[in-house]
Scaffold this active site. Structure first.
Site, PDB file in Angstrom:
ATOM      1  N   CYS A   1       0.858  -1.178   0.000  1.00 26.32           N
ATOM      2  CA  CYS A   1       0.000   0.000   0.000  1.00 26.32           C
ATOM      3  C   CYS A   1       0.906   1.243   0.000  1.00 26.32           C
ATOM      4  O   CYS A   1       1.884   1.292   0.742  1.00 26.32           O
ATOM      5  CB  CYS A   1      -0.863  -0.045   1.251  1.00 26.32           C
TER       6      CYS A   1
ATOM      7  N   CYS B   1      -8.389 -10.994  21.694  1.00 29.33           N
ATOM      8  CA  CYS B   1      -7.731 -10.416  20.516  1.00 29.33           C
ATOM      9  C   CYS B   1      -6.321  -9.946  20.858  1.00 29.33           C
ATOM     10  O   CYS B   1      -5.681  -9.293  20.045  1.00 29.33           O
ATOM     11  CB  CYS B   1      -8.570  -9.287  19.916  1.00 29.33           C
TER      12      CYS B   1
END
Ligand code: SAH
Length: 481
Positions: free
Chosen positions: A32, A367
């Protein structure tokens, strides 16, 4: 635009297990153009297979002695994020820009296309950038406090295709709001709801507490594991729908429910894990601090005709502590605890209460492997043996990884000693940060909707025929996402 686009990457396919991944993944080398400044995708330039290997290694290092299965990855690990935030501002020339904050700063890095975000959301955000000029809407300047539009949040529902746009403004008044919404919908007929969120505080939280409906229902509905859920702007919902299904199915498998169990779904959000489990259990109790999420959870239980679930709007640790204080003969035995705390992990109060309530199994969903490791050590000391860990890659290209751990009650002192002796060897101690209190402070006036939801809560309880544990008094929570 340097990002490789792939028509197959819209994330509609079921997630395969990692062994089915292509030998050399398609997107390994996609770089990116703003990767460095944004900092959101720490694993840019690393093949997907390697990313999974790295995550597997990290989890093994964090969780201590137990079987850690290879992470379950995605077949198409791009554009999976169903929640997209964009900060709005101006560049030096005065042109409107939107994107993410440069890591560690409040400078906006303009983002046109993001390889992990839903592409429909990115297109809507681009349209809003254009509309600001024609509607003469100023972007908010954090330093001067001047201007109106701070952020845009777009939520997309994977199964239903519904799309919610939340315009986060520094004031409740959006001039020509009807025409603005009309123009936005004309460009994107796929939008099903638009909400104005008021955030007039000097805060790093994206959303304020007040929502004003501009169009549609004010939330999206999505389908997951056979149930339909409403998701309001301030409620938590897993960001990767494809992998959430994988995650929940594994969590239910670990819980090994027979239909006779009393189950606690702690940190339950909008009730998704609890409602998935309710079909296989006698009864489920959901506990959640954020009142917006609890409202959604109650509505979701009704919507899915799920009658054996009850929700409490309370700090999960406080609830568990009070429940554990009720004499055994006056309460149901808790058989299974699902716990899915935020990144900062669970509290000592919660973990102590788990030991007192003494469920046969704990299914810990996390997480953050570091806080997970810390909490597993605490549970080992209290007589729970982590049996197996299944990492699920909910966040490709980032260094985050979701984990589900099955813990079983050992009951025997020897095993307890053995478990705690093996615990921290070679691993750093992770302190409790007290983040929970911090975010409680930050999230402001969540009280407003509270009374209404309490009424609803009573109704649902009555409908479910469930009794409240004596000592547990609901109080208003203040956490938002
Ligand atoms: N299990 C849900 C939500 C997980 S995210 C799901 O899979 O979607 C973690 C949730 O914990 C959030 O909804 C957050 O609001 C809630 N939470 C954070 N701190 C809490 C606390 N101290 N007590 C109860 N819930 C809390």
């Amino acid at each position: 635009m340097a990002i490789e686009k792939n028509a197959k990457s819209k994330g509609r396919n079921a997630a395969p297990r990692s062994e089915k991944l292509p030998a050399e993944p398609l997107h390994g080398s996609a770089i990116c153009p703003v990767a460095k400044k944004c900092g959101g995708c720490q694993l840019q330039g690393i093949s997907y297979k390697k990313q999974l290997e790295k995550k597997h290694q990290l989890v093994k290092e964090c969780v201590g002695d137990m079987r850690v299965l290879p992470p379950i990855g995605m077949e198409h690990p791009l554009h999976y994020r169903n929640k997209v935030h964009a900060a709005f501002g101006r560049d030096r020339k005065g042109s409107v820009i939107s994107g993410v904050y440069e890591s560690g700063t409040h400078r906006i890095v303009p983002v046109e296309h993001c390889m992990i975000e839903d592409e429909r959301a990115d297109a809507i955000i681009a349209t809003i950038r254009g509309l600001l000029r024609s509607f003469k809407i100023k972007t908010y300047d954090e330093d001067s406090g001047y201007g109106l539009l701070r952020h845009v949040m777009v939520r997309t529902a994977h199964a239903t295709g519904e799309i919610l746009v939340v315009l986060v403004l520094a004031s409740p008044i959006l001039p020509a709001k009807n025409n603005f919404v009309k123009a936005l919908r004309a460009a994107h007929p796929e939008i099903t709801s638009v909400v104005l969120n008021v955030n007039d505080r000097h805060t790093s939280m994206v959303l304020g507490e007040r929502n004003i409906l501009l169009y549609g229902k004010g939330y999206i509905e999505d389908e997951l594991c056979g149930n339909r859920y409403r998701i309001s702007p301030n409620s938590f919902y897993q960001v990767n729908a494809v992998q959430t299904k994988v995650l929940y199915e594994k969590a239910i498998e670990y819980a090994n429910l027979t239909g006779k169990e009393t189950v606690i779904d702690a940190y339950c959000g909008i009730g998704t894990i609890g409602m998935t489990a309710a079909a296989h259990a006698k009864q489920v109790i959901g506990v959640e601090l954020n009142p917006h999420a609890v409202k959604d959870a109650i509505a979701n239980a009704k919507r899915n005709a799920c009658k054996n679930i009850t929700f409490y709007n309370e700090d999960a640790g406080d609830y568990m502590r009070k429940l554990a204080a009720v004499p055994k003969e006056a309460r149901e035995k808790v058989d299974v605890v699902f716990m899915d705390p935020p990144r900062s992990g669970s509290s000592e109060t919660f973990l102590d209460a788990v030991a007192l309530l003494s469920p046969e199994r704990v299914v810990y969903i996390s997480c953050d492997p570091h806080t997970l490791g810390r909490d597993l050590d605490a549970l080992r000391k209290k007589g729970y043996r982590p049996k197996e860990c299944q990492p699920v890659d909910m966040f490709p290209y980032t260094d985050d990884i979701e984990n589900i751990v099955l813990l079983e009650k050992t009951g025997s002192r020897e095993q307890k000693r053995e478990g705690s002796a093996k615990k921290t060897v070679g691993r750093p101690e992770i302190e409790r940060t007290g983040k929970r209190n911090e975010s409680k402070r930050k999230s402001g006036d969540a009280q407003s909707g509270d009374r209404g939801y309490q009424k609803e809560l009573r109704k649902v309880r009555a409908a479910a025929g469930s009794r409240r544990p004596q000592a547990a008094k609901p109080k208003s929570g203040k956490r938002t996402h």
